[in-house]
Design an enzyme around this catalytic site. Structure first.
Site, short mmCIF file in Angstrom:
data_model
loop_
_atom_site.label_atom_id
_atom_site.label_comp_id
_atom_site.label_asym_id
_atom_site.label_seq_id
_atom_site.Cartn_x
_atom_site.Cartn_y
_atom_site.Cartn_z
N THR A 49 -8.97 6.32 -7.86
CA THR A 49 -8.88 6.56 -6.43
C THR A 49 -10.25 6.97 -5.93
O THR A 49 -10.96 7.74 -6.60
CB THR A 49 -7.85 7.66 -6.08
OG1 THR A 49 -7.90 7.91 -4.68
CG2 THR A 49 -8.13 8.97 -6.80
N THR A 103 1.50 -1.20 -4.26
CA THR A 103 1.10 -1.93 -3.06
C THR A 103 1.00 -3.42 -3.36
O THR A 103 1.11 -3.84 -4.52
CB THR A 103 -0.27 -1.44 -2.55
OG1 THR A 103 -1.28 -1.80 -3.50
CG2 THR A 103 -0.28 0.07 -2.34
N ARG A 120 0.83 -5.07 5.78
CA ARG A 120 1.66 -3.87 5.86
C ARG A 120 1.15 -2.92 6.95
O ARG A 120 1.91 -2.50 7.82
CB ARG A 120 1.66 -3.14 4.51
CG ARG A 120 2.24 -3.89 3.33
CD ARG A 120 3.71 -4.20 3.54
NE ARG A 120 4.51 -3.00 3.74
CZ ARG A 120 5.71 -3.00 4.32
NH1 ARG A 120 6.23 -4.12 4.79
NH2 ARG A 120 6.39 -1.88 4.46
N CYS A 157 -5.53 6.20 2.90
CA CYS A 157 -4.33 7.02 3.12
C CYS A 157 -4.42 8.32 2.34
O CYS A 157 -4.05 9.40 2.85
CB CYS A 157 -3.07 6.25 2.75
SG CYS A 157 -3.06 5.61 1.06
#
Length: 481
Positions: A347, A319, A138, A289
């Site tokens: 995260t 994802t 991606r 990101c």
């Protein structure tokens, strides 16, 4: 003539002006390495309607719509100047000129504002720098699109090769097809052909060698005429210095990872700490990101108000790491069907803040929920500030940061009351402040930050690569510090 007729006539006149801008913008880009921006948005290779929409969007950040009749004189003036490689923001030129009371002509004001790109001050055009993509998923394909788009005069970054594992029948054709069409980001802007005899994809005239290898040790890049290249690892397979060092093969000078780096690998968020990269550093990471989405606003808020502590909750699109339907996964919850569930997960963005923004001493915690959307996420940043403030003050400050500060390429700002996630697909900013959702109560502030976790992040990766390669050119007028 009716009011409707007046509106249509005005639109056609603006169309004509925007159409006249396209060859000027293209010529400046091809012949002088000058990228024309409008409030940090590139106008290179844009259509008439895109140019008009970008002008209209200025009302979101500047408070009022910008007309092509206002910016055209500045663009025309640029053609009369002996400019060196640079990025010139005609939206900022128009805004600054409007507030200037010295009575200068457009030509005089423009020459003064871009003086750093003229005469003895201008940067000489540099030789192109080879780039290799290791992996073509991606992020890899979006980075490829950006590299091809920015090829310009050929003096910047040049995508020379893609390294992938050996594929089956029609492998090259299938990879070219994935570059050509994307279910989220649309069709590639240009032409793509496949040269199977030479194992190459030709995109807008750029010949990209496809190299098949199962391990970095199998490749000698000089055999393909590649020298002094920057390799961008999109696989995430290796995250520490020892693993990433495997890429330092003949022909490769630096390695950039598109995932959080481990150990002593520098995690770089462009706009915040890219200036700290040492010239002799050969391995670095562009962090994640989400880290790129939250660190610039965190820095902005800490600079103005001080941040005592914070928590980030990222509502993140699914994802390819997740499963389409329930299946085995090494993580506890990520094995459950991504398009059918909200999935609580972790995260690393909060802990990564310390690497990218070490001067921020506040403790930052974080968690994440994966949700059934294919792209664009939102980070909810809850902060305890060092002083009390108001919602209006915070919004005016962040709007100004998005327009005038050195972080204007990272932080965008929207006041659209009906904005939803899909509206931000294709955003080139690291994050977008949603003004309508912002909450402030005394010394507590909650920011809602949209971000295209695919394309916006890929743009940040490109900015880091431009910086370390020496082809990141200065922007004029210079942002306020």
């Amino acid at each position: 003539m009716t009011v409707n007729d007046d509106s249509f006539t005005s639109w056609k006149n603006r169309e004509e002006i925007a159409e006249s801008m396209i060859p000027i913008i293209g010529k400046l880009h091809r012949e002088q390495d000058v990228t024309v921006l409008l409030h940090s948005r590139s106008l290179v290779n844009k259509s008439v309607v895109s140019i008009l929409k970008t002008h209209r969007f200025a009302r979101q950040i500047a408070g009022e719509e910008l007309s092509v009749t206002e910016t055209l004189p500045f663009l025309q003036t640029l053609t009369t100047l002996d400019l060196g490689p640079s990025q010139i923001d005609i939206g900022m030129l128009a805004a600054d000129y409007k507030s200037d009371n010295r009575g200068l002509s457009v030509a005089e004001f423009t020459a003064e504002a871009v003086a750093g790109a003229l005469g003895e001050n201008k940067i000489e055009r540099r030789d192109g720098r080879d780039v290799v993509l290791y992996g073509f998923g991606r992020i890899g394909r979006l980075v490829a699109r950006l590299l091809i788009e920015k090829a310009g005069s050929g003096n910047g970054l040049r995508l020379r090769a893609i390294v992938v594992r050996g594929g089956g029948e029609q492998d090259l054709v299938k990879r070219a097809s994935l570059l050509r069409r994307d279910s989220i980001h649309g069709q590639f802007q240009g032409t793509i052909t496949v040269d199977e005899d030479n194992s190459s994809i030709v995109a807008n005239g750029n010949t990209i060698k496809v190299i098949y290898a199962n391990d970095p040790s199998e490749v000698d890049y000089t055999a393909y005429g590649i020298e002094n290249a920057i390799l961008i690892d999109n696989t995430g397979k290796w995250r520490d210095r020892a693993g990433l060092s495997k890429h330092l093969r003949p022909g490769i000078d630096k390695v950039v990872l598109t995932a959080p780096g481990k150990g002593d690998v520098p995690n770089i968020v462009h706009g915040v700490n890219h200036e700290t990269v040492k010239p002799d550093e050969r391995i670095l990471s562009c962090a994640s990101c989400t880290t790129n989405a939250i660190v610039p606003p965190l820095k902005a808020m800490d600079d103005e108000y001080g941040v005592l502590r914070g928590h980030v909750e990222t509502v993140h699109s699914f994802t390819n790491d997740q499963n389409l339907l329930d299946n085995y996964h090494k993580a506890d919850r990520r094995g459950r069907s991504a398009p059918l569930n909200m999935v609580i997960t972790e995260t690393g963005a909060a802990s990564a803040v310390a690497k990218a923004l070490p001067e921020l001493k506040a403790p930052i915690t974080g968690s994440s929920i994966r949700v059934p959307v294919p792209d664009v996420s939102i980070a909810i940043l809850s902060l305890r500030l060092g002083r009390e403030t108001t919602r209006d003050e915070v919004l005016e400050y962040l709007r100004d940061v998005s327009l005038h500060s050195p972080l204007k390429r990272q932080i965008d700002f929207t006041t659209a009351p009906d904005a939803v996630s899909m509206d931000f697909v294709g955003s080139r900013h690291a994050s977008i402040v949603d003004a309508g959702a912002t909450k402030v109560d005394g010394d507590n502030a909650i920011l809602y930050l949209w971000y295209d976790n695919e394309f916006g992040y890929s743009c940040q990766v490109i900015r880091v690569v431009q910086h370390v390669s020496g082809v990141e050119y200065p922007t004029f007028p210079s942002p306020a510090v």
